[in-house]
Write a protein that holds these residues in place. Structure first.
Motif, mmCIF file in Angstrom:
data_model
loop_
_atom_site.group_PDB
_atom_site.id
_atom_site.type_symbol
_atom_site.label_atom_id
_atom_site.label_comp_id
_atom_site.label_asym_id
_atom_site.label_seq_id
_atom_site.Cartn_x
_atom_site.Cartn_y
_atom_site.Cartn_z
ATOM 1 N N SER A 283 0.826 -1.204 0.000
ATOM 2 C CA SER A 283 0.000 0.000 0.000
ATOM 3 C C SER A 283 0.859 1.253 0.000
ATOM 4 O O SER A 283 1.768 1.408 0.809
ATOM 5 C CB SER A 283 -0.895 -0.019 1.240
ATOM 6 O OG SER A 283 -1.115 1.288 1.689
ATOM 7 N N VAL A 284 0.570 2.144 -0.936
ATOM 8 C CA VAL A 284 1.351 3.372 -1.035
ATOM 9 C C VAL A 284 1.245 4.179 0.245
ATOM 10 O O VAL A 284 2.242 4.713 0.733
ATOM 11 C CB VAL A 284 0.858 4.221 -2.224
ATOM 12 C CG1 VAL A 284 1.494 5.592 -2.174
ATOM 13 C CG2 VAL A 284 1.194 3.568 -3.528
ATOM 14 N N LEU B 86 5.394 15.333 -1.675
ATOM 15 C CA LEU B 86 4.777 14.137 -2.219
ATOM 16 C C LEU B 86 3.826 14.551 -3.323
ATOM 17 O O LEU B 86 2.993 15.426 -3.136
ATOM 18 C CB LEU B 86 4.019 13.395 -1.124
ATOM 19 C CG LEU B 86 3.500 12.028 -1.506
ATOM 20 C CD1 LEU B 86 4.654 11.066 -1.655
ATOM 21 C CD2 LEU B 86 2.527 11.528 -0.458
ATOM 22 N N GLU B 87 3.975 13.951 -4.484
ATOM 23 C CA GLU B 87 3.049 14.225 -5.588
ATOM 24 C C GLU B 87 2.440 12.915 -6.044
ATOM 25 O O GLU B 87 3.142 11.938 -6.231
ATOM 26 C CB GLU B 87 3.796 14.868 -6.757
ATOM 27 C CG GLU B 87 4.352 16.232 -6.426
ATOM 28 C CD GLU B 87 5.111 16.822 -7.585
ATOM 29 O OE1 GLU B 87 4.905 16.366 -8.729
ATOM 30 O OE2 GLU B 87 5.917 17.726 -7.344
ATOM 31 N N ASN B 88 1.140 12.942 -6.209
ATOM 32 C CA ASN B 88 0.455 11.717 -6.608
ATOM 33 C C ASN B 88 0.022 11.786 -8.047
ATOM 34 O O ASN B 88 -0.319 12.846 -8.550
ATOM 35 C CB ASN B 88 -0.798 11.507 -5.761
ATOM 36 C CG ASN B 88 -0.451 11.131 -4.359
ATOM 37 O OD1 ASN B 88 0.663 10.696 -4.106
ATOM 38 N ND2 ASN B 88 -1.384 11.301 -3.463
ATOM 39 N N MET B 89 0.000 10.659 -8.704
ATOM 40 C CA MET B 89 -0.659 10.593 -10.003
ATOM 41 C C MET B 89 -1.189 9.198 -10.229
ATOM 42 O O MET B 89 -0.782 8.249 -9.560
ATOM 43 C CB MET B 89 0.274 11.035 -11.114
ATOM 44 C CG MET B 89 1.648 10.456 -11.070
ATOM 45 S SD MET B 89 2.702 11.320 -12.212
ATOM 46 C CE MET B 89 3.400 12.582 -11.187
ATOM 47 N N LYS B 90 -2.118 9.116 -11.156
ATOM 48 C CA LYS B 90 -2.674 7.810 -11.500
ATOM 49 C C LYS B 90 -2.129 7.438 -12.855
ATOM 50 O O LYS B 90 -2.246 8.201 -13.813
ATOM 51 C CB LYS B 90 -4.198 7.873 -11.559
ATOM 52 C CG LYS B 90 -4.830 8.158 -10.220
ATOM 53 C CD LYS B 90 -5.313 6.898 -9.577
ATOM 54 C CE LYS B 90 -5.373 7.080 -8.092
ATOM 55 N NZ LYS B 90 -6.473 6.619 -7.382
ATOM 56 N N ILE B 91 -1.567 6.265 -12.949
ATOM 57 C CA ILE B 91 -1.005 5.833 -14.223
ATOM 58 C C ILE B 91 -1.628 4.496 -14.581
ATOM 59 O O ILE B 91 -1.876 3.655 -13.700
ATOM 60 C CB ILE B 91 0.526 5.729 -14.151
ATOM 61 C CG1 ILE B 91 1.107 7.089 -13.791
ATOM 62 C CG2 ILE B 91 1.104 5.251 -15.465
ATOM 63 C CD1 ILE B 91 2.588 7.111 -13.662
ATOM 64 N N VAL C 290 4.808 2.915 -5.925
ATOM 65 C CA VAL C 290 3.786 2.425 -6.837
ATOM 66 C C VAL C 290 2.849 1.542 -6.030
ATOM 67 O O VAL C 290 3.313 0.657 -5.300
ATOM 68 C CB VAL C 290 4.420 1.629 -7.989
ATOM 69 C CG1 VAL C 290 3.343 1.082 -8.903
ATOM 70 C CG2 VAL C 290 5.384 2.505 -8.760
ATOM 71 N N ASP C 291 1.575 1.810 -6.154
ATOM 72 C CA ASP C 291 0.616 1.028 -5.377
ATOM 73 C C ASP C 291 0.644 -0.415 -5.847
ATOM 74 O O ASP C 291 0.698 -0.693 -7.041
ATOM 75 C CB ASP C 291 -0.791 1.614 -5.568
ATOM 76 C CG ASP C 291 -1.659 1.269 -4.372
ATOM 77 O OD1 ASP C 291 -1.092 0.870 -3.334
ATOM 78 O OD2 ASP C 291 -2.896 1.416 -4.471
ATOM 79 N N GLY C 292 0.625 -1.313 -4.899
ATOM 80 C CA GLY C 292 0.550 -2.723 -5.240
ATOM 81 C C GLY C 292 1.880 -3.432 -5.227
ATOM 82 O O GLY C 292 1.963 -4.608 -5.524
ATOM 83 N N THR C 293 2.942 -2.717 -4.892
ATOM 84 C CA THR C 293 4.222 -3.401 -4.810
ATOM 85 C C THR C 293 5.032 -2.810 -3.664
ATOM 86 O O THR C 293 4.977 -1.611 -3.406
ATOM 87 C CB THR C 293 5.011 -3.268 -6.118
ATOM 88 O OG1 THR C 293 6.288 -3.855 -5.920
ATOM 89 C CG2 THR C 293 5.170 -1.833 -6.536
ATOM 90 N N PRO C 294 5.764 -3.647 -2.983
ATOM 91 C CA PRO C 294 6.605 -3.116 -1.908
ATOM 92 C C PRO C 294 7.922 -2.543 -2.412
ATOM 93 O O PRO C 294 8.711 -2.049 -1.620
ATOM 94 C CB PRO C 294 6.847 -4.329 -1.017
ATOM 95 C CG PRO C 294 6.686 -5.498 -1.897
ATOM 96 C CD PRO C 294 5.738 -5.112 -2.993
ATOM 97 N N PHE C 295 8.173 -2.621 -3.719
ATOM 98 C CA PHE C 295 9.449 -2.131 -4.228
ATOM 99 C C PHE C 295 9.294 -0.713 -4.756
ATOM 100 O O PHE C 295 8.545 -0.466 -5.694
ATOM 101 C CB PHE C 295 9.974 -3.047 -5.322
ATOM 102 C CG PHE C 295 10.459 -4.346 -4.776
ATOM 103 C CD1 PHE C 295 11.749 -4.475 -4.286
ATOM 104 C CD2 PHE C 295 9.619 -5.433 -4.693
ATOM 105 C CE1 PHE C 295 12.187 -5.656 -3.744
ATOM 106 C CE2 PHE C 295 10.049 -6.625 -4.155
ATOM 107 C CZ PHE C 295 11.337 -6.748 -3.673
ATOM 108 N N VAL C 296 10.005 0.204 -4.138
ATOM 109 C CA VAL C 296 9.957 1.586 -4.595
ATOM 110 C C VAL C 296 11.112 1.814 -5.563
ATOM 111 O O VAL C 296 12.119 1.117 -5.513
ATOM 112 C CB VAL C 296 10.050 2.584 -3.427
ATOM 113 C CG1 VAL C 296 8.940 2.335 -2.451
ATOM 114 C CG2 VAL C 296 11.403 2.500 -2.750
ATOM 115 N N LEU C 297 10.924 2.765 -6.454
ATOM 116 C CA LEU C 297 11.982 3.100 -7.401
ATOM 117 C C LEU C 297 12.733 4.315 -6.880
ATOM 118 O O LEU C 297 12.137 5.241 -6.342
ATOM 119 C CB LEU C 297 11.388 3.431 -8.769
ATOM 120 C CG LEU C 297 10.622 2.305 -9.446
ATOM 121 C CD1 LEU C 297 10.099 2.788 -10.781
ATOM 122 C CD2 LEU C 297 11.510 1.099 -9.641
ATOM 123 N N ILE C 298 14.044 4.271 -7.045
ATOM 124 C CA ILE C 298 14.876 5.381 -6.589
ATOM 125 C C ILE C 298 15.723 5.837 -7.763
ATOM 126 O O ILE C 298 16.355 5.016 -8.422
ATOM 127 C CB ILE C 298 15.766 4.941 -5.418
ATOM 128 C CG1 ILE C 298 14.896 4.530 -4.231
ATOM 129 C CG2 ILE C 298 16.708 6.049 -5.016
ATOM 130 C CD1 ILE C 298 15.645 3.858 -3.136
#
Lengths: 621, 405
Positions: A185-186, A204-209, A289-297
């Motif tokens: 969960s984000v 923090l900026e949100n967007m839907k992709i 990214v919602d739905g994954t525990p891996f964040v991108l850096i």
């Protein structure tokens, strides 16, 4: 990691299917439907049912609001996505419990304001005017209050439902250091980082992709540390993504990375909040990214992939040793079998006589050339590893015993493989696990085979050529404009404190320390954080016609106009190539001056590029 | 763009595939040569006979050993060494690989005939390393030397190489001579190389057989034997151990050595171990026609054995011992120089010392250096320091000890 290519391809095929069929339909519904005129409740509810295809998990709770006026209303939410306690406690209860004087029955706006300001106790409330936004809001786990006669609805944040709780990381373990890891969960993930950096400068900026999945993607950075152009560039690339589905951060990674044809990852990923926080403080940008525990850096340079979170929890001298070991193991990983092949088939004179004799004795009776032997063994090892990944935990042990012990032993005893080859393969295998970043480790595994071929053909000469090509390739890579070999190749002396070496903290933090919060730059950033803005952004993602307009407003530069048409794969590639925009200067990896200056002509480049790409865009359209 | 990629791809394919696996030979297709012996033949036969000692790895550490010899010797004949080596391949099933040659053995006959031609091949060939050691088979066929079964160390050539290394540390009357050293020494005008001698001591018939290593008392054993000194590329004479150590003193190659002198006044002997030593050779050209060579040696010794009643605590005694030792060392050097003068070969490289001291004078001396060398004045200055007396000072049988107690 487990989701293999096949499923991703599956995703693509879905997209190509939807491109023709689903897409126009959704366009229809959005254009035809705003709210039913006059907002009659029955009409609205009927339309909602219709749009969800009478799905059984859409719950509609009709109620009457107000004592005297008895306004007809309905509460719509998705079963399983909402927290039922919240719905009943903060929404239903407060709606039924109106005490104040009510507005007139026909005063729609009055009722909306009344409910917003006087009755609903929940903290997260929003007024929605677009039909499509309302559907999305329901799908996101909000509860929507529909009032009779209103062409607006109120969306109340009641997200909940089942989610995995924060647990220990599974792929990036440390002996000492924080033991929490991101979840799917984000919101939770963001909070884990926020908790670590208590500064208002964290944005923090949100967007839907994803036109289909509407996946929430959040971009986090620290206002005065992250370079503005970098932030703009990341935002621009994210906004340019046009795809049906985002199920994992890797999807995003492939869309926004600078280079497609390289085995090397140019975006770092982590499941550790402390790593994310540390990178934020160094001026990098973190994408949730919602739905994954891996964040991108991003941006990420090669040395970063050799760093482990633990480097900062252990004494610095120990950490230096560990880093050396990691660099060494990467070299062993890509060159181990190649050097063995080169030595035994080309350069026997370089082996000490005694060792040569024992090697020769081992090779006696082995039917394959060293190259074939190495390829066989490495392939077998890859098979074992692949099997081990997928194996249920209970059987895993059996596989490793059968694979490692029995197979290794038998293959030597049968005289198919020399024992030294087994040692070399085992060493490279173990070396691949010593690298903290899994994606770099697989890159190394891939490159290893190329070096084996080169060594099998030309010996050390081939290896040398291969290394030259490898270094040239690494030098050509950019991660969001930052050279991939950064503190080495544009040599940055101050960054050497934390690259191969690591200095104690008091020496480390001096140059890269965050500037004092609230410095004058603060307000000028166009991309404000805050949740209102995120709401705006959400809506901007809804209607793509708007999005490009808004995107250009926000980033303050004429960004590439992306057509709202589904792209065929080749076109998509082109679009992606367009994304490979100019090198950006960045503070990451050291002081901005050194190579940052070289790129200060960025604006022209940007212009020429964007004009060019918009031309291309026109052509494609 | 696509055309460029296709072009690159084709170029890559051409480069990779057409060249193939150039020079690639698997280990089990190689015959690794550990030693090479060169004899010369008389009469109608081709001049050179080359014997190659090939390692049979399976017999040394393999699982499939058949209990045979650890090496096999193959020979070939030819007008040149290279021809002979390739001729030998008639008998060898694999590629002869010369990269691991430990020992290169010339027969005495070849050495007296001249080694210049042979060495050209050694230096020119890409595989043979010029750090291989060189030996002279003293009074025997060189091929006999590579055919000896050795007890410690299964490969005779490595065994030989280790023997000369160990002996140069312990005894010090020879030192590692590599192909490189020999070639360099050949280029000194009026000089010549020195090469360690080697011979099979004992039974030449049993030496190549397995029974050679089945007995405690080895019937035929490889041993180092003297040092051959050359004038130009031709072997002229052999030095005895004393002379050869004198030579090594002068050329500053002493690592450790054992010396024996008489006790100063009493009967008996004192044995020393020289633990380190430094030699300086200088030339003085007051008269450019008659250079004087000054050799100063600074050895440090430790007493290892004391067979007479001396109190080595006393400076006077130590002084006496030192002078005895100095004398012996000086004698050794003198006899080496005399021997070299006799054959007019500047094996010490005095010529280059003179050149360094006075290049102009050297230019005029160069052409007749052999003659000048034969009458060269050499001054010796030995200053030994007796540094340690071992684990005790006076001998246990010393009168002095009793008195004091």
């Amino acid at each position: 990691m487990n989701r293999s290519r096949t499923s991703r391809r599956g995703g693509r095929s879905i997209r190509s299917y939807t491109a023709e069929q689903a897409q126009p339909k959704s366009n229809d519904s959005s254009s035809e439907v705003s709210f039913p005129a006059s907002g009659e409740l029955d009409q609205v509810l009927k339309r909602i049912r219709q749009d969800f295809g009478d799905s059984s998990d859409v719950l509609i709770r009709r109620l009457v609001v107000g004592k005297e006026t008895a306004k007809q209303a309905a509460l719509v939410y998705m079963n399983g996505l909402v927290d039922h306690n919240m719905v009943s406690e903060f929404v239903t209860e407060s709606l039924l419990d109106t005490v104040d004087e009510e507005p007139d029955r026909n005063d729609a706006e009055g009722w909306i304001q009344f409910l917003l300001h006087r009755t609903i106790t929940s903290g997260e409330v929003q007024v929605i005017t677009e039909w499509k936004d309302m559907l999305l809001s329901i799908l996101s786990g909000n509860s929507v209050i529909v009032l009779d006669g209103c062409e607006k609805v109120i969306s109340v944040g009641t997200q909940g439902g089942e989610a995995r709780s924060v647990s220990e990381p599974t792929s990036q373990l440390v002996v000492r250091g924080p033991k929490d890891s991101f979840v799917e969960s984000v919101v939770t993930n963001v909070s884990l980082v926020r908790r670590r950096i208590k500064s208002p400068d964290v944005r923090l900026e949100n967007m839907k992709i994803g036109n289909f999945t509407n996946t929430r993607v959040s971009m986090m950075y620290i206002q005065n540390i992250a370079e503005k152009r970098l932030v703009d560039e990341v935002r621009r690339r994210l906004q340019s993504i046009d795809t049906e589905s985002i199920l994992e951060s890797a999807y995003i990674e492939e869309f926004i990375q600078d280079h497609t044809f390289t085995p090397f990852p140019t975006i770092f990923n982590s499941e550790r909040p402390d790593v994310a926080a540390g990178n934020l403080l160094e001026g990098r940008i973190v994408l949730f990214v919602d739905g994954t525990p891996f964040v991108l850096i991003m941006p990420a340079a090669l040395p970063q992939f050799f760093h482990s979170a633990e480097d900062y929890s252990q004494r610095f001298d120990i950490s230096i040793l560990m880093r050396f070991v990691r660099y060494l193991s990467f070299i062993v990983l890509i060159l181990g079998p190649a050097v063995y092949i080169a030595l035994t088939t080309f350069h026997y004179e370089m082996i000490p006589t005694q060792m040569l004799i024992s090697l020769m004795a081992q090779r006696e009776g082995v039917p394959f050339p060293a190259f074939v032997e190495a390829v066989l063994m490495e392939t077998a090892f890859e098979i074992l590893r692949e099997a081990g990944v997928r194996m249920p935990r209970a059987i895993g042990q059996t596989v490793s015993i059968v694979g490692a012990l029995i197979l290794g032993q038998a293959v030597v005893e049968a005289g198919i493989i020399t024992p030294v080859m087994v040692i070399v393969v085992a060493l490279t295998g173990i070396a691949s696990f010593a690298i903290p970043a899994y994606n770099l480790s697989i890159a190394g595994r891939l490159i290893r085979f190329f070096f084996m071929i080169l060594a099998g053909m030309f010996g050390f000469y081939g290896i040398t050529l291969g290394l030259i090509v490898l270094v040239a390739h690494l030098n050509s890579l950019r991660s969001f404009g930052m050279p991939y070999l950064t503190p080495f190749s544009p040599f940055v002396l101050s960054s050497q404190k934390d690259t191969v070496l690591i200095f104690p903290f008091w020496a480390l933090r001096k140059s890269g320390s965050p500037q004092s919060p609230g410095s004058p730059q603060g307000g000028q950033q166009p991309g404000q954080s805050s949740d209102q803005n995120s709401g705006q952004r959400q809506s901007s993602r809804q209607s793509p016609e708007q999005s490009s307009v808004q995107g250009s407003q926000n980033s303050g530069q004429s960004s590439v106009q992306y057509e709202n048409q589904p792209l065929t794969p080749t076109e998509e590639r082109k679009a992606e190539n367009k994304l490979q925009v100019e090198p950006l200067g960045s503070q990451i990896g050291g002081k901005p001056g050194r190579w940052g200056k070289a790129f200060h002509k960025l604006p022209e480049d940007e212009d020429s590029n964007s004009s060019k790409s918009s031309e291309e865009g026109n052509q494609t359209s | 763009m696509i055309r460029r990629w296709v072009g690159l791809l084709m170029l890559g394919a051409v480069v990779l595939l057409l060249s193939g696996c150039w020079d690639s030979i698997e280990l089990n297709r190689r015959a690794v040569v550990s030693g090479m012996a060169i004899d010369i033949q008389q009469g109608d036969k081709p001049k050179y006979k080359v014997s190659l000692q090939v390692i049979i790895a399976d017999e040394i550490s393999g699982k499939y050993s058949r209990g045979g010899a650890p090496v096999a010797v193959y020979d070939g004949e030819g007008r040149t060494v290279f021809e002979a080596v390739r001729e030998a391949s008639r008998k060898v099933p694999r590629y002869l690989s010369l990269g691991h040659i430990n020992a290169l053995i010339f027969s005495e006959e070849l050495a007296r005939d001249g080694i210049q031609d042979v060495l050209d091949y050694m230096e020119r060939d890409a595989q043979i390393r010029t750090t291989s050691q060189v030996y002279l088979a003293k009074g025997q066929m060189a091929s006999d030397i590579v055919k000896v079964m050795t007890q410690i160390g299964k490969i005779p050539s490595s065994d030989l190489a280790q023997k000369s290394q160990a002996s140069s540390r312990l005894l010090g009357d020879n030192y590692r001579v590599e192909i490189d050293d020999v070639i360099r020494a050949l280029q000194i005008p009026g000089g010549g190389p020195i090469i360690n001698g080697v011979k099979v001591e004992g039974d030449l018939q049993t030496a190549p057989t397995k029974s050679n290593i089945e007995q405690i008392n080895t019937p035929g054993i490889l041993q180092l034997e003297g040092v051959g000194i050359f004038a130009g590329d031709k072997l002229v004479t052999w030095m005895n151990p004393h002379q050869s150590r004198g030579l090594i003193w002068i050329s500053d190659k002493i690592q450790q050595t054992a010396m024996v002198t008489g006790c100063a006044d009493a009967k008996g002997f004192v044995a020393y171990e020289v633990i380190r030593s430094r030699t300086q050779v200088k030339a003085e050209l007051k008269d450019p026609e008659h250079p004087v060579i000054k050799i100063s040696v600074r050895p440090q010794a430790s007493i290892k054995e004391l067979n007479c009643d001396l109190d080595v605590r006393k400076n006077a005694v130590l002084d006496q011992l030192k002078q005895e030792l100095d004398k012996v060392i000086k004698q050794e050097m003198q006899s080496a120089v005399e021997e070299a003068k006799r054959i007019k070969s500047d094996v010490f490289g005095f010529g280059s010392v003179v050149e360094r001291a006075n290049p102009k004078a050297w230019n005029s001396l160069k052409s007749r250096w052999s003659d000048v060398f034969a009458h060269l004045d050499v001054e010796y200055n030995v200053q030994t320091v007796i540094r340690y007396s071992g684990m005790r000072d006076r001998s246990y049988r010393s009168q002095n000890t009793k008195e004091e107690e």
